[in-house]
Design an enzyme around this catalytic site. Structure first.
Site, mmCIF file in Angstrom:
data_model
loop_
_atom_site.group_PDB
_atom_site.id
_atom_site.type_symbol
_atom_site.label_atom_id
_atom_site.label_comp_id
_atom_site.label_asym_id
_atom_site.label_seq_id
_atom_site.Cartn_x
_atom_site.Cartn_y
_atom_site.Cartn_z
ATOM 1 N N ASP A 72 0.854 -1.177 0.000
ATOM 2 C CA ASP A 72 0.000 0.000 0.000
ATOM 3 C C ASP A 72 0.901 1.242 0.000
ATOM 4 O O ASP A 72 2.099 1.149 0.298
ATOM 5 C CB ASP A 72 -0.891 -0.048 1.244
ATOM 6 C CG ASP A 72 -1.735 1.193 1.418
ATOM 7 O OD1 ASP A 72 -2.291 1.666 0.410
ATOM 8 O OD2 ASP A 72 -1.831 1.688 2.552
ATOM 9 N N ASP B 195 -0.185 5.164 0.968
ATOM 10 C CA ASP B 195 -0.411 6.084 2.089
ATOM 11 C C ASP B 195 -0.490 5.330 3.408
ATOM 12 O O ASP B 195 -1.271 4.384 3.553
ATOM 13 C CB ASP B 195 -1.707 6.867 1.861
ATOM 14 C CG ASP B 195 -1.598 7.807 0.678
ATOM 15 O OD1 ASP B 195 -1.079 8.911 0.848
ATOM 16 O OD2 ASP B 195 -2.027 7.413 -0.423
#
Length: 271
Positions: A32, A34
């Site tokens: 991922d 953020d």
């Protein structure tokens, strides 16, 4: 899902166990963005990679298949990361791009873009009177950020979103860290995107260990998809919640340390 307190630290409590589970297998990494590779910041456009993390990713991609999986629009994600030789899955996996121009766009999602356009206009009108609410249009979703909304008015934001969705039953709402995502109501998410990339990379066999790192609720779909065949590592951040992940990392700095551990495992060094 396991309560957070029962998820062992990948770097502290179970480091050797984790390395044993990887022994003799090809590791494929799905990361991922953020809250995982870059800290959560007040303004999403400021979420840039640190120099140390960028150097780590450059070296990591020399030793392992690497994919960046994010809710961000694909062009924005690619611009933030800026690395060749990795896969990018934007809009929660509705659009995917790989090295050499390989690409994928979910056809069912593309058919609902006009409905997202209509929902965006209605959301803008409904949120106009709520200071701090911000819309972010992506190709396959509309993000409603409420990080800067007064605490007492957060419920108003969700009521506006729910009212718009009531008029657009082919769309759905998902949640994240102080954001609501309005998306096509299709059985597609980060976990499905990971499975697609494993097939595209021909990494579906028992000799491959998929490893997914993420911090948000949307990453739980990937953790669940890999249960029993891969490993999930949740990045705790400031929020504790139930998770389907196998291990935990405290923050972005521990993510970098974990990735550097994998580089060392492969015989490399970060420069």
């Amino acid at each position: 899902m396991r309560p957070m307190r029962e998820v062992p630290s990948a770097l502290l409590a179970r480091r050797e166990e984790l390395l044993r589970r990887m022994a003799g297998r090809q590791v494929a990494l799905f990361l991922d963005y953020d809250g995982t590779l870059s800290p959560i910041v007040p303004n999403p456009e400021d979420a840039r990679l640190s120099d140390a993390m960028r150097a780590t990713l450059v070296t990591l991609a020399r030793h392992y298949p690497v994919a960046i999986v994010s809710g961000r629009d694909l062009p924005v994600l690619r611009g933030f990361v800026g690395l060749e030789g990795v896969y990018y899955a934007g809009s929660h996996g509705f659009e995917i791009e790989g090295p050499g121009g390989q690409s994928f766009e979910l056809e069912e999602g593309r058919a609902l873009v006009p409905e997202l356009d209509a929902a965006q206009k209605e959301l803008a009108a409904g949120l106009e009177a709520i200071p701090g609410a911000k819309l972010e249009r992506k190709r396959f979703s509309v993000a409603v950020h409420w990080r800067h909304v007064e605490v007492g008015r957060a419920g108003e934001v969700e009521r506006v979103v729910d009212a718009v969705l009531a008029r657009h039953p082919r769309l759905r709402k998902s949640g994240g860290k102080k954001v609501f995502e309005v998306q096509p109501d299709i059985d597609w998410h980060k976990g499905r995107a990971v499975q697609w990339m494993l097939r595209a990379l021909r990494l579906e066999g028992e000799a491959v260990l998929p490893v997914y790192l993420g911090d948000d609720l949307t990453d739980e779909d990937a953790f669940k998809e890999l249960e029993g065949r891969g490993l999930g590592l949740v990045v705790r951040g400031e929020v504790e919640r139930p998770t389907a992940a196998d291990y935990a990392l405290a923050d972005v700095d521990e993510v970098r340390q974990f990735l550097e551990l994998l580089i060392t495992r492969a015989g490399g060094t970060v420069r």
